[in-house]
Design a protein around this motif. Structure first.
Motif, PDB file in Angstrom:
ATOM      1  N   SER A  15       0.852  -1.190   0.000  1.00 54.89           N
ATOM      2  CA  SER A  15       0.000   0.000   0.000  1.00 54.89           C
ATOM      3  C   SER A  15       0.885   1.236   0.000  1.00 54.89           C
ATOM      4  CB  SER A  15      -0.940  -0.027   1.189  1.00 54.89           C
ATOM      5  OG  SER A  15      -0.233  -0.202   2.394  1.00 54.89           O
ATOM      6  N   TRP A  16       0.954   1.949   1.151  1.00 53.91           N
ATOM      7  CA  TRP A  16       1.805   3.130   1.222  1.00 53.91           C
ATOM      8  C   TRP A  16       3.253   2.758   1.507  1.00 53.91           C
ATOM      9  CZ3 TRP A  16      -0.222   7.630  -0.247  1.00 53.91           C
ATOM     10  CH2 TRP A  16      -1.610   7.739  -0.244  1.00 53.91           C
ATOM     11  N   LEU A  17       3.509   1.463   1.627  1.00 57.07           N
ATOM     12  CA  LEU A  17       4.871   0.995   1.842  1.00 57.07           C
ATOM     13  C   LEU A  17       5.484   0.614   0.509  1.00 57.07           C
ATOM     14  CD1 LEU A  17       4.040  -1.290   4.882  1.00 57.07           C
ATOM     15  CD2 LEU A  17       4.581   1.135   4.891  1.00 57.07           C
ATOM     16  N   THR A  18       6.728   0.106   0.525  1.00 61.64           N
ATOM     17  CA  THR A  18       7.344  -0.347  -0.711  1.00 61.64           C
ATOM     18  C   THR A  18       6.579  -1.541  -1.256  1.00 61.64           C
ATOM     19  OG1 THR A  18       8.849  -1.669   0.635  1.00 61.64           O
ATOM     20  CG2 THR A  18       9.647   0.461  -0.128  1.00 61.64           C
ATOM     21  N   PRO A  19       6.526  -1.718  -2.575  1.00 66.74           N
ATOM     22  CA  PRO A  19       5.662  -2.746  -3.155  1.00 66.74           C
ATOM     23  C   PRO A  19       6.037  -4.161  -2.798  1.00 66.74           C
ATOM     24  CG  PRO A  19       7.126  -1.798  -4.819  1.00 66.74           C
ATOM     25  CD  PRO A  19       7.262  -0.959  -3.589  1.00 66.74           C
ATOM     26  N   ASP A  20       7.275  -4.419  -2.325  1.00 68.02           N
ATOM     27  CA  ASP A  20       7.649  -5.776  -1.965  1.00 68.02           C
ATOM     28  C   ASP A  20       7.374  -6.070  -0.496  1.00 68.02           C
ATOM     29  OD1 ASP A  20       9.480  -4.070  -0.975  1.00 68.02           O
ATOM     30  OD2 ASP A  20      11.258  -5.194  -1.604  1.00 68.02           O
ATOM     31  N   THR A  21       6.630  -5.193   0.163  1.00 66.22           N
ATOM     32  CA  THR A  21       6.268  -5.381   1.554  1.00 66.22           C
ATOM     33  C   THR A  21       4.935  -6.102   1.634  1.00 66.22           C
ATOM     34  OG1 THR A  21       7.431  -3.393   2.191  1.00 66.22           O
ATOM     35  CG2 THR A  21       5.829  -4.250   3.747  1.00 66.22           C
ATOM     36  N   THR A  22       4.860  -7.176   2.387  1.00 67.25           N
ATOM     37  CA  THR A  22       3.659  -7.994   2.461  1.00 67.25           C
ATOM     38  C   THR A  22       3.189  -8.112   3.897  1.00 67.25           C
ATOM     39  OG1 THR A  22       4.460  -9.286   0.589  1.00 67.25           O
ATOM     40  CG2 THR A  22       2.664 -10.225   1.882  1.00 67.25           C
ATOM     41  N   TRP A  23       1.908  -7.968   4.106  1.00 70.84           N
ATOM     42  CA  TRP A  23       1.323  -8.142   5.430  1.00 70.84           C
ATOM     43  C   TRP A  23       0.734  -9.538   5.520  1.00 70.84           C
ATOM     44  CZ3 TRP A  23       1.308  -4.621   9.425  1.00 70.84           C
ATOM     45  CH2 TRP A  23       1.855  -3.375   9.100  1.00 70.84           C
ATOM     46  N   THR A  24       1.184 -10.283   6.510  1.00 72.66           N
ATOM     47  CA  THR A  24       0.702 -11.641   6.697  1.00 72.66           C
ATOM     48  C   THR A  24       0.013 -11.744   8.037  1.00 72.66           C
ATOM     49  OG1 THR A  24       2.695 -12.441   7.778  1.00 72.66           O
ATOM     50  CG2 THR A  24       2.710 -12.455   5.375  1.00 72.66           C
ATOM     51  N   SER A  25      -0.587 -12.905   8.267  1.00 73.57           N
ATOM     52  CA  SER A  25      -1.277 -13.107   9.543  1.00 73.57           C
ATOM     53  C   SER A  25      -0.315 -13.162  10.702  1.00 73.57           C
ATOM     54  CB  SER A  25      -2.094 -14.414   9.483  1.00 73.57           C
ATOM     55  OG  SER A  25      -1.235 -15.498   9.159  1.00 73.57           O
ATOM     56  N   VAL A  48       9.263   7.912   3.562  1.00 78.71           N
ATOM     57  CA  VAL A  48       8.364   7.125   4.399  1.00 78.71           C
ATOM     58  C   VAL A  48       7.064   6.801   3.680  1.00 78.71           C
ATOM     59  CG1 VAL A  48       9.328   8.004   6.542  1.00 78.71           C
ATOM     60  CG2 VAL A  48       7.440   9.233   5.446  1.00 78.71           C
ATOM     61  N   VAL A  49       6.793   7.491   2.566  1.00 79.00           N
ATOM     62  CA  VAL A  49       5.590   7.243   1.771  1.00 79.00           C
ATOM     63  C   VAL A  49       6.016   6.813   0.376  1.00 79.00           C
ATOM     64  CG1 VAL A  49       3.481   8.244   0.800  1.00 79.00           C
ATOM     65  CG2 VAL A  49       4.240   8.916   3.083  1.00 79.00           C
ATOM     66  N   TRP A  50       5.736   5.569   0.031  1.00 80.43           N
ATOM     67  CA  TRP A  50       6.053   5.071  -1.302  1.00 80.43           C
ATOM     68  C   TRP A  50       5.044   5.611  -2.299  1.00 80.43           C
ATOM     69  CZ3 TRP A  50       3.449   2.153  -4.954  1.00 80.43           C
ATOM     70  CH2 TRP A  50       4.219   1.606  -5.983  1.00 80.43           C
ATOM     71  N   PRO A  51       5.443   6.009  -3.510  1.00 81.77           N
ATOM     72  CA  PRO A  51       6.790   5.984  -4.103  1.00 81.77           C
ATOM     73  C   PRO A  51       7.447   7.362  -4.115  1.00 81.77           C
ATOM     74  CG  PRO A  51       5.194   6.220  -5.846  1.00 81.77           C
ATOM     75  CD  PRO A  51       4.426   6.317  -4.547  1.00 81.77           C
ATOM     76  N   LEU A  52       7.140   8.223  -3.159  1.00 79.71           N
ATOM     77  CA  LEU A  52       7.746   9.541  -3.107  1.00 79.71           C
ATOM     78  C   LEU A  52       9.199   9.437  -2.652  1.00 79.71           C
ATOM     79  CD1 LEU A  52       4.859  11.592  -1.430  1.00 79.71           C
ATOM     80  CD2 LEU A  52       5.304  11.242  -3.866  1.00 79.71           C
ATOM     81  N   THR A  53      10.048  10.230  -3.266  1.00 81.92           N
ATOM     82  CA  THR A  53      11.455  10.224  -2.879  1.00 81.92           C
ATOM     83  C   THR A  53      11.661  11.028  -1.604  1.00 81.92           C
ATOM     84  OG1 THR A  53      11.973  12.202  -4.176  1.00 81.92           O
ATOM     85  CG2 THR A  53      12.123  10.082  -5.309  1.00 81.92           C
ATOM     86  N   LYS A  54      12.794  10.792  -0.989  1.00 89.54           N
ATOM     87  CA  LYS A  54      13.134  11.513   0.241  1.00 89.54           C
ATOM     88  C   LYS A  54      13.230  13.012  -0.019  1.00 89.54           C
ATOM     89  CE  LYS A  54      14.767  11.998   4.477  1.00 89.54           C
ATOM     90  NZ  LYS A  54      13.959  11.791   5.693  1.00 89.54           N
ATOM     91  N   ASN A  55      13.835  13.387  -1.144  1.00 90.45           N
ATOM     92  CA  ASN A  55      13.966  14.817  -1.452  1.00 90.45           C
ATOM     93  C   ASN A  55      12.609  15.448  -1.718  1.00 90.45           C
ATOM     94  OD1 ASN A  55      16.756  14.689  -1.230  1.00 90.45           O
ATOM     95  ND2 ASN A  55      17.057  14.258  -3.397  1.00 90.45           N
ATOM     96  N   ASN A  56      11.727  14.718  -2.392  1.00 88.08           N
ATOM     97  CA  ASN A  56      10.396  15.245  -2.683  1.00 88.08           C
ATOM     98  C   ASN A  56       9.625  15.521  -1.398  1.00 88.08           C
ATOM     99  OD1 ASN A  56       8.006  15.989  -3.853  1.00 88.08           O
ATOM    100  ND2 ASN A  56       7.581  14.033  -4.818  1.00 88.08           N
ATOM    101  N   VAL A  57       9.642  14.567  -0.493  1.00 87.14           N
ATOM    102  CA  VAL A  57       8.933  14.738   0.777  1.00 87.14           C
ATOM    103  C   VAL A  57       9.583  15.830   1.616  1.00 87.14           C
ATOM    104  CG1 VAL A  57       8.358  13.577   2.942  1.00 87.14           C
ATOM    105  CG2 VAL A  57       8.048  12.379   0.783  1.00 87.14           C
ATOM    106  N   ALA A  58      10.909  15.941   1.539  1.00 93.04           N
ATOM    107  CA  ALA A  58      11.596  16.999   2.291  1.00 93.04           C
ATOM    108  C   ALA A  58      11.164  18.384   1.810  1.00 93.04           C
ATOM    109  CB  ALA A  58      13.107  16.827   2.165  1.00 93.04           C
ATOM    110  N   VAL A  59      11.036  18.546   0.490  1.00 94.61           N
ATOM    111  CA  VAL A  59      10.582  19.828  -0.054  1.00 94.61           C
ATOM    112  C   VAL A  59       9.155  20.127   0.403  1.00 94.61           C
ATOM    113  CG1 VAL A  59       9.983  21.036  -2.183  1.00 94.61           C
ATOM    114  CG2 VAL A  59      12.119  19.768  -2.039  1.00 94.61           C
ATOM    115  N   LEU A  60       8.295  19.117   0.373  1.00 97.43           N
ATOM    116  CA  LEU A  60       6.917  19.310   0.822  1.00 97.43           C
ATOM    117  C   LEU A  60       6.859  19.670   2.305  1.00 97.43           C
ATOM    118  CD1 LEU A  60       5.150  16.323  -1.009  1.00 97.43           C
ATOM    119  CD2 LEU A  60       5.051  18.740  -1.623  1.00 97.43           C
ATOM    120  N   SER A  61       7.683  19.013   3.104  1.00103.02           N
ATOM    121  CA  SER A  61       7.679  19.258   4.541  1.00103.02           C
ATOM    122  C   SER A  61       8.195  20.658   4.875  1.00103.02           C
ATOM    123  CB  SER A  61       8.528  18.203   5.260  1.00103.02           C
ATOM    124  OG  SER A  61       8.015  16.902   5.028  1.00103.02           O
TER     125      SER A  61
END
Length: 328
Positions: free
Chosen positions: A1-11, A184-197
């Motif tokens: 979801s908002w994580l990296t695409p290879d991250t899976t939530w299991t039981s 921290v929010v996929w797929p935004l880059t660190k620099n992109n989020v830093a500019v927004l913040s």
């Protein structure tokens, strides 16, 4: 979801890159079917998005259908409601594309929509603050064609900048090619989020300064009126003015409480941090769009009258009172 695409939530927990970061399942009880489940935090975000969309859709429809609500103040409130409406739709669509359709290109579009919408929401809050300041500082000339032109100029600028920010992930400013650059929010880059913040912190500082100036103007006017009555504390106008100043403090405090945790966390963290922190700071940020209609729209007397007319065709006497400084 908002994580990296290879991250899976299991039981049994969350597994990323075959490295377990939560309580693993014992080998003897591993499920044989599909292991992926819906992240409960994404359900919370989707629910918040649904509430945001429904709540702000009411405000947009009321302003759109009522010809009497065309003053600059209502145009800015409508812009805020539209931005929060689109943000809510973006959260819902992102959930659908992440879990039901599983389309990465579509998720890029929805992330861009969410970024653009929340940016427009914050810019609209700044525009409303500027409008309130001008309405007090230039009280005699505020209701003029020049004010309408200035309002339309602000709307074009804020939506244009927000659209550009939202198009960045779609046009290639993302971390799909290099996971190490993810925020921290996929797929935004660190620099992109830093500019927004950083942009948010600057806007918050400007809003704080404007609200301080508004409080000074309101208190100065109240003091002058109270002196004419020869007794400051007992003047009704002074009491309502103090209530209005308190309302401004609540507005700014709510805005800071919702967005500041996520803004600060986005500056210091990256994709390697536990996703729980991301969700714990992102969810309160969405609540700001839920609270905005309650603060800026439903408290307004004209919008209340329009809502009553739509719902039951009449206006209660309690809604027909005159405006006071607490309504600012």
């Amino acid at each position: 979801s908002w994580l990296t695409p290879d991250t899976t939530w299991t039981s049994g927990g969350m597994v990323a890159d075959n490295v377990t970061v939560a309580t693993p399942l014992p080998a003897t009880t591993a499920p044989r079917g599909p292991a992926a489940l819906v992240n409960p935090w994404d359900i919370v975000l989707c629910s918040s998005g649904t509430l945001m969309a429904c709540e702000n859709a009411v405000v947009v429809l009321v302003i759109w259908q009522n010809p009497g609500l065309r003053a600059p103040m209502f145009l800015l409130i409508g812009s805020l409601a539209l931005a929060d409406l689109l943000a809510g739709l973006g959260l819902v669509l992102h959930f659908v594309f992440a879990y039901l359709l599983r389309s990465n290109p579509a998720q890029l579009l929805t992330v861009g929509l969410v970024v653009a919408s929340f940016s427009a929401s914050i810019f609209s809050l700044l525009a409303i603050t500027i409008d309130r300041y001008l309405s007090l500082y230039y009280a005699l000339t505020y209701n003029s064609e020049r004010t309408v032109t200035f309002t339309y100029t602000m709307l074009v600028l804020l939506w244009g900048v927000s659209l550009c920010l939202g198009l960045l992930p779609v046009t290639g400013v993302n971390c799909l090619a290099a996971e190490s650059t993810c925020s921290v929010v996929w797929p935004l880059t660190k620099n992109n989020v830093a500019v927004l913040s950083v942009s948010f912190l600057l806007l918050f500082g400007l809003m704080l300064q404007l609200y301080v100036q508004i409080c000074k103007i309101v208190m100065h006017h109240a003091h002058q009126i109270a002196l004419q009555h020869h007794f400051l504390a007992a003047t009704p106008h002074y009491v309502t003015t103090r209530k209005g100043v308190s309302t401004l403090a609540i507005i700014l405090g709510t805005f800071a409480a919702c967005w500041m945790p996520f803004t600060v966390y986005s500056l210091v963290a990256d994709y390697t941090y536990p996703p729980l922190y991301t969700y714990a700071t992102l969810v309160p940020a969405t609540y700001n769009s839920v609270i905005n209609p309650l603060i800026y729209a439903f408290r307004n007397q004209e919008i209340q009258k329009a809502l009553w007319m739509v719902c039951c065709g009449c206006v209660p006497s309690s809604v027909q009172r005159a405006r006071t400084p607490s309504d600012v």
